[in-house]
Design an enzyme around this catalytic site. Structure first.
Site, PDB file in Angstrom:
ATOM      1  CD  GLU A 151       4.901  61.405  26.304  1.00 32.44           C
ATOM      2  OE1 GLU A 151       5.767  61.986  26.985  1.00 32.44           O
ATOM      3  OE2 GLU A 151       4.171  61.979  25.489  1.00 32.44           O
TER       4      GLU A 151
ATOM      5  CD  GLU B  13       3.131  65.507  28.561  1.00 31.72           C
ATOM      6  OE1 GLU B  13       3.534  66.553  28.028  1.00 31.72           O
ATOM      7  OE2 GLU B  13       3.852  64.810  29.275  1.00 31.72           O
TER       8      GLU B  13
HETATM    9  C1  BG6 Z   1       6.340  64.925  27.328  1.00 27.86           C
HETATM   10  C2  BG6 Z   1       5.973  65.180  25.880  1.00 27.86           C
HETATM   11  O1  BG6 Z   1       6.085  66.087  28.063  1.00 27.86           O
HETATM   12  O2  BG6 Z   1       7.662  64.680  27.639  1.00 27.86           O
HETATM   13  C3  BG6 Z   1       6.964  64.658  24.872  1.00 27.86           C
HETATM   14  O3  BG6 Z   1       4.686  64.682  25.592  1.00 27.86           O
HETATM   15  C4  BG6 Z   1       8.382  64.886  25.367  1.00 27.86           C
HETATM   16  O4  BG6 Z   1       6.713  65.248  23.637  1.00 27.86           O
HETATM   17  C5  BG6 Z   1       8.550  64.128  26.682  1.00 27.86           C
HETATM   18  O5  BG6 Z   1       9.378  64.569  24.460  1.00 27.86           O
HETATM   19  C6  BG6 Z   1       9.946  64.199  27.257  1.00 27.86           C
HETATM   20  O6  BG6 Z   1      10.351  65.526  27.371  1.00 27.86           O
HETATM   21  P1  BG6 Z   1      11.705  66.053  26.756  1.00 27.86           P
HETATM   22  O7  BG6 Z   1      11.720  67.494  27.065  1.00 27.86           O
HETATM   23  O8  BG6 Z   1      12.776  65.305  27.476  1.00 27.86           O
HETATM   24  O9  BG6 Z   1      11.664  65.734  25.312  1.00 27.86           O
END
Ligand code: BG6
Length: 481
Positions: A377, A183
């Protein structure tokens, strides 16, 4: 025939633990867990030097969850058995930089770390699961932060190249996909996680530091791609941004032009450079407005131009709203807060659930870059309950998957070249934003709480069986065609 690979992902700092065994202290190891209040995610995301000094204090009373993760360092091999049972096509993992190069300046990697990853990568390969490696996922050796101010200096690029070239040479023959930086646009919203810049004492980051650091990440990515192609590694090279699917608050032209501008910088800027190979036209005015001034050499321009990514990937969790005037009706989201959308439901953390937004994003990304696309993701962060008979009835996660998968398959039918869907935190891990264990994404439950208490045993959630069945049915369908 559908080409989509169905997968899952974790990141080293959120998953592994294994804080001893020669690993150096990294940026994530310094983030303490703080019980959630409405607005403390910023405090846990942007660290000051004082917080870092506290983290280095052996007698600190705080709990540092990324030093424990969900004990992937211990459970890694048996976790892969679960991934195999799930029948995943692809697994995305990151390599802990400071586990291999504790300060970032060593010339040879820590052998215990190499041994660990060698076992994991070979086991995935032998299980027939495609391997997607994120080289840097939000965690860099703290030494590089304190000595060189993180990504703001060239020395960090050199240290990164020692790390990435080791990986390419060691596992280049079997890794399928390489992602140099997670990201990459996070550096802009979350400069500690993204570009390893410590929060200044006056509380305000300097735009110049952020954009110089991003430039260094672009260069590190391009150099890594260049080296990988020279070495003729097997894998393809990805770039990744976080996408927010912006809507204008109203049909007012002022809201819409605001959207165009916000989207350019927040969402497209980094990918425009990594996928097209040059700085976009709109950067000039933005740089002038924010006193950003750094030199981009002819060599750097050539490097960027000749080493663009093969595949465009993005994370997607929620959609956002843009308006010329900031509204007071705000809610949280991945990396950025936004105005509440009355047409959408939100998670317990306020992230607005929008499956159609994912389809919209697939179209926009494919249209803009005309390269294969991967969703690297996506997932639902929620509290799960482990019942007395060790079950987790997460129908809400199954519904979330169903709705998002429908939209992905529609986008594919509409012509988008979608290559993979990779579910975030496939095995429960610590939340990157809030440092909590309570915010779970996995189809595998890990018995641990926000303070690191628990057995860390793994339990399959209802979504495990659902996802397994879904993957199987897609595969059968692929064969029939
Ligand atoms: C993304 C990241 O921004 O979101 C991850 O690459 C992260 O590392 C994911 O875990 C979800 O965010 P969060 O804050 O719910 O863990």
């Amino acid at each position: 025939m559908s080409r989509i690979l169905w997968g899952g992902a974790t990141s080293a700092s959120q998953y592994e633990g294994g804080f001893t065994d020669g690993k150096g202290l990294d940026t994530q190891d310094c983030r303490a867990y703080m019980p959630r209040t409405s607005n403390n995610t910023i405090e846990t995301r942007l660290l000051t030097q004082m917080q870092i000094d506290e983290a280095k204090n052996k007698n600190s009373p705080y709990y540092y969850p990324f030093r424990v993760g969900t004990k992937g360092y211990e459970y890694g091999l048996s976790d892969i058995d679960l991934l195999k049972e799930l029948d995943l096509d692809i697994y995305r993992l990151s390599i802990s930089w400071s586990r291999l190069f504790p300060t970032g300046e060593e010339l040879k990697p820590n052998s215990a770390g190499v041994e660990y990853y060698d076992k994991i990568i070979n086991k995935l390969f032998n299980a027939g699961i495609k391997i997607f490696i994120t080289i840097d996922h939000y965690a860099i050796p703290l030494y590089l932060v304190e000595k060189y101010k993180g990504w703001s200096s060239n020395e960090t690029v050199d240290a990164y190249m020692r790390f990435s070239s080791f990986l390419l040479k060691k596992w280049g023959a079997i890794v399928d996909y390489w992602l140099p930086i997670n990201e990459i646009n996070a550096g802009y919203f979350s400069p500690f996680n993204g570009v390893a810049l410590v929060k200044p004492e006056n509380g305000t980051y300097n735009y110049n530091d952020i954009f110089v650091s991003l430039h260094h990440q672009f260069i590190a990515s391009a150099k890594t791609i260049n080296l990988g192609r020279k070495l003729k590694v097997k894998g393809k090279f990805c770039a990744m941004i976080s996408c927010f699917c912006y809507y204008p608050l109203t049909p007012k032209p002022e809201d819409n032009i605001e959207l165009v501008k916000v989207e350019q910088i927040n969402q497209w800027y980094c990918m425009d450079i990594l996928a097209k190979g040059y700085y976009p036209y709109y950067a000039k005015q933005f740089f002038n407005k924010h006193n950003i001034n750094f030199k981009i050499s002819i060599e750097d321009k050539e490097l960027l131009k000749n080493n663009t990514c093969d595949i465009v990937t993005f994370s997607y969790y929620d959609s956002c709203i843009c308006s010329a005037k900031e509204s007071e009706n705000q809610t949280a989201g991945n990396l950025v807060a936004t105005t509440k959308n009355p047409y959408l439901k939100a998670t317990e953390w306020g992230w607005q659930i929008d499956p159609i937004g994912l389809r919209t994003t697939l179209h926009k990304v494919y249209d803009r870059y005309n390269k294969p696309v991967m969703i690297s993701e996506n997932g639902l962060g929620s509290k799960d309950i482990l019942t007395e008979d060790y079950k987790i009835h997460d129908q809400y996660r199954i519904d979330y998957f169903k709705e998002h998968f429908d939209q992905i398959l529609k986008a594919e039918k509409e012509g988008v070249d979608v290559r993979a869907y990779i579910a975030w935190g496939i095995i429960d891990i610590v939340s990157a934003g809030s440092c909590e264990m309570d915010k779970r994404y996995g189809v595998v439950y890990v018995d641990a709480d926000n303070n690191g208490k628990g057995t860390f045993k793994r339990y399959k959630k209802d979504s495990f069986d659902w996802y397994k069945h879904f993957i199987k049915s897609r595969r059968k369908r692929g064969k029939l065609k």
